[in-house]
Design an enzyme around this catalytic site. Sequence first.
Site, PDB file in Angstrom:
ATOM      1  N   ALA B  10      39.392  41.548  39.572  1.00  0.00           N
ATOM      2  CA  ALA B  10      40.565  42.229  39.005  1.00  0.00           C
ATOM      3  C   ALA B  10      41.853  41.943  39.781  1.00  0.00           C
ATOM      4  CB  ALA B  10      40.301  43.730  38.928  1.00  0.00           C
ATOM      5  N   ARG B  21      53.651  33.577  36.621  1.00  0.00           N
ATOM      6  CA  ARG B  21      54.776  33.949  35.753  1.00  0.00           C
ATOM      7  C   ARG B  21      56.095  33.933  36.523  1.00  0.00           C
ATOM      8  NH1 ARG B  21      54.202  35.433  30.618  1.00  0.00           N
ATOM      9  NH2 ARG B  21      52.108  36.060  29.976  1.00  0.00           N
ATOM     10  N   CYS B  42      33.590  47.596  35.578  1.00  0.00           N
ATOM     11  CA  CYS B  42      33.329  48.958  35.110  1.00  0.00           C
ATOM     12  C   CYS B  42      32.464  48.960  33.858  1.00  0.00           C
ATOM     13  CB  CYS B  42      34.637  49.682  34.846  1.00  0.00           C
ATOM     14  SG  CYS B  42      35.665  49.763  36.318  1.00  0.00           S
ATOM     15  N   ARG B  70      46.931  28.420  32.583  1.00  0.00           N
ATOM     16  CA  ARG B  70      47.841  28.966  33.587  1.00  0.00           C
ATOM     17  C   ARG B  70      48.102  28.004  34.750  1.00  0.00           C
ATOM     18  NH1 ARG B  70      48.207  34.702  33.152  1.00  0.00           N
ATOM     19  NH2 ARG B  70      47.565  35.225  31.038  1.00  0.00           N
ATOM     20  N   VAL B  80      35.119  32.368  51.844  1.00  0.00           N
ATOM     21  CA  VAL B  80      36.077  32.125  52.922  1.00  0.00           C
ATOM     22  C   VAL B  80      35.483  32.664  54.219  1.00  0.00           C
ATOM     23  CG1 VAL B  80      38.379  32.671  53.813  1.00  0.00           C
ATOM     24  CG2 VAL B  80      38.047  32.198  51.370  1.00  0.00           C
ATOM     25  N   ASP B 264      40.473  46.764  45.762  1.00  0.00           N
ATOM     26  CA  ASP B 264      39.534  47.662  46.434  1.00  0.00           C
ATOM     27  C   ASP B 264      39.500  47.531  47.954  1.00  0.00           C
ATOM     28  OD1 ASP B 264      38.882  48.538  43.935  1.00  0.00           O
ATOM     29  OD2 ASP B 264      36.816  47.790  43.938  1.00  0.00           O
ATOM     30  N   ASN B 286      44.225  46.192  39.449  1.00  0.00           N
ATOM     31  CA  ASN B 286      45.074  45.366  38.599  1.00  0.00           C
ATOM     32  C   ASN B 286      46.554  45.561  38.919  1.00  0.00           C
ATOM     33  OD1 ASN B 286      43.617  43.750  36.361  1.00  0.00           O
ATOM     34  ND2 ASN B 286      42.470  45.653  36.474  1.00  0.00           N
TER      35      ASN B 286
END
Lengths: 428, 428
Positions: B10, B21, B42, B70, B80, B264, B286
């Site tokens: 998310a 953008r 969820c 995108r 990582v 989170d 988000n």
Amino acid sequence: MALVVVGGVAAGLSAAARARRIDPHLEITVLEKGPDISYGACGLPYLIEGRVRRPEELVVYTAEYFRKERNITVRTGTRVAAVAHARREVLLAGGERLRYDRLVLATGARCTTLGIAGAAQPHVFTLHTLEDARRLRAFLLDRRPRRAAVVGAGYLGVEAADALRRQGLRVTVYERAQNVLLREDAALTAAVRKQLDTHGVELCCGVNVDSVDALDADLVVLAAGFQPNVELAAEAGIEIGRTGAIRTDDRMETSIRGIFAAGDCTETQHLVTGRPAWIPLGTTANKTGRIAGANAAGARERFAGVAGTSIVGIFGMAFAVTGLSEAQARAEGLSPVAVRIEGRSRPRYYSGVPTTVELVAERSTGRLLGGAVIGEDGAAGRINVIAAALASRMRLDEFEQLDLAYSPPFAPVWDPLLIAAQQLKKAT
Amino acid sequence: MALVVVGGVAAGLSAAARARRIDPHLEITVLEKGPDISYGACGLPYLIEGRVRRPEELVVYTAEYFRKERNITVRTGTRVAAVAHARREVLLAGGERLRYDRLVLATGARCTTLGIAGAAQPHVFTLHTLEDARRLRAFLLDRRPRRAAVVGAGYLGVEAADALRRQGLRVTVYERAQNVLLREDAALTAAVRKQLDTHGVELCCGVNVDSVDALDADLVVLAAGFQPNVELAAEAGIEIGRTGAIRTDDRMETSIRGIFAAGDCTETQHLVTGRPAWIPLGTTANKTGRIAGANAAGARERFAGVAGTSIVGIFGMAFAVTGLSEAQARAEGLSPVAVRIEGRSRPRYYSGVPTTVELVAERSTGRLLGGAVIGEDGAAGRINVIAAALASRMRLDEFEQLDLAYSPPFAPVWDPLLIAAQQLKKAT
């Protein structure tokens, strides 16, 4: 101290009940011209539809309840002919005089049939009182009409059309204006038209119905020309506002000290424009009634005003609005920007259905001015969030970050409200 | 300019998409350790329940979509190992080094199984990734377990219990605390217990599960001990907050300039207390992801904070909360008053169902501090109204006059929210 309340539906009884709470010793009398009190007038269409079986189900409290439990005298069938404030008396239609110290006018509104010829015929109905609904229901059952015409595409009109269609009638709705639901909003009107059309109800806008006999219908419901009942107030010398409804201050006191007014007969301040507005709704009637009653009993409470929030269900789809539409904002001299997005009520994988959100904001400040929500799921909750934002003069940048509840059975992770705010923010 | 995002669910993907953008020329790489990206975590319980048929339905976007549409490189299965900020490099588990100018850490959280013996057995599951759900779903179908134990009565725990019960299993939920849903609220816990009990799920609070083998179950779901994944950040020298999650400013930048964090793994400011809080939720992930991405790409946006709004459906009933419970408010050093009322979601004559509303306010000022809504109809919309009120620091006297939508198919004329506010106002 004697309190007399004129009107025994929403505003009047709210006023009486609240006055009693403030002052246990007040002598309180409610005068209602009709045979019923305390009924949910907004439930009348569901009585026509048959979902509500008996008129009694719409009655919240009886006169007996008020007498016994609240020590409030309720007199039905009692019409007030005049208010003689110099003597602190109301004059009843039968000639009786009743003294008051404080008076609350909750005379409501009526559906005028002015200018419509043939309105007195037995197949022509209004839908404003329990009695109206009883008569219409009986007519439906006894006469089995096939073709109904509804005059007026306000809330009551479209609800009546929905109810009659569900009873199997062919229904046409005639509206004088170019817009429905009393809102200058072409997109909303288009959406309502589509929903009516899908369910077999014809909508004719821009049509002025002069005569009932011109309509090809064996049942006619008049749901246009709603007007506040201000005659009693005006004749008593109480100031009427520019909207045509009784003017009050924010304590719901009229221009005559000691006389309060509440409900559909009064204008209120619009939260967004700051100007007087006449938006007769049951919620406002109850709220202003409470405040008028409290202040008449000696409290000091003020009414914050209205956002004009309303919602109507048409064949299962909700059409909800609050604040100003883009066109209304422009007419108020504001410089609005608006966006209309289609999102989903929940995630697609959890049966989310299309939900349209329109937001209107002030271009220079980003302040929210209004919005609309259309959908079959969750529209009431979403319009209420916009209404809460209007009450606190929220800006778009604040609104787009609202911490709204998310869980698949209830909403998508990006609520349509927030998507709309993000998009509109780009335009400000 | 190169942006590297660690984490592809998310927050990470929101950051990457938003950065794109803002800056069409940025070189953007997303590194995800798991095999899947961009799934609705969820939705996992509904995959177990069987309502969602295929895991793919939960995937919003594919790596392919991000690449093509995108111009964002997404590498799955890429862990990582370390961040070497002095050289502006991330070191991948395989030894590869990747240069960045800006870094966004969206490393998420995990369900720790620390201290629970036997957690590695094949009948023991967590429910955090698509892969977890696939395995659990396969186990259900292949092994037909009869008796399930769920450890943890947070949101995920009760959702898992609901899903397993609907699959026909006998289910017991074990919770270490005395309260469920991570909220110190005895009435809420009692209501959840009643709903679980009605549907045949046993809830045992105050039980510390030390060993899986102590449970009488042939299927165990571990849904306790949620912890932020902060190791990578901590080893890179990034400050960890008192909550144990990564500390950021309101632009989502960590203590190391040029490194942002979101989702989170981060703490956020609580709107009501003004203090840092760790409330890991998809909505916040988000939102903070968007802001981290925007700022990493050169914008200047700030995050307003969280109210802790959340909702969970348990066998068709919604349990929704926002802000602080009375006990939490007291623990924060505030002097709260609270009320709990039972109203109806709509008029009785229009199938209204019981709706419980709890409101908490500050005694001295009347400022709203939090609330809860429980019911089968309209709870999400109602909690969101309280959440909007918290965002604008609304007082009870303002809240009780909100112009909420009324129409019988959607709400009663006095919404339960307003009834609760009226009652609580008397106590302030």
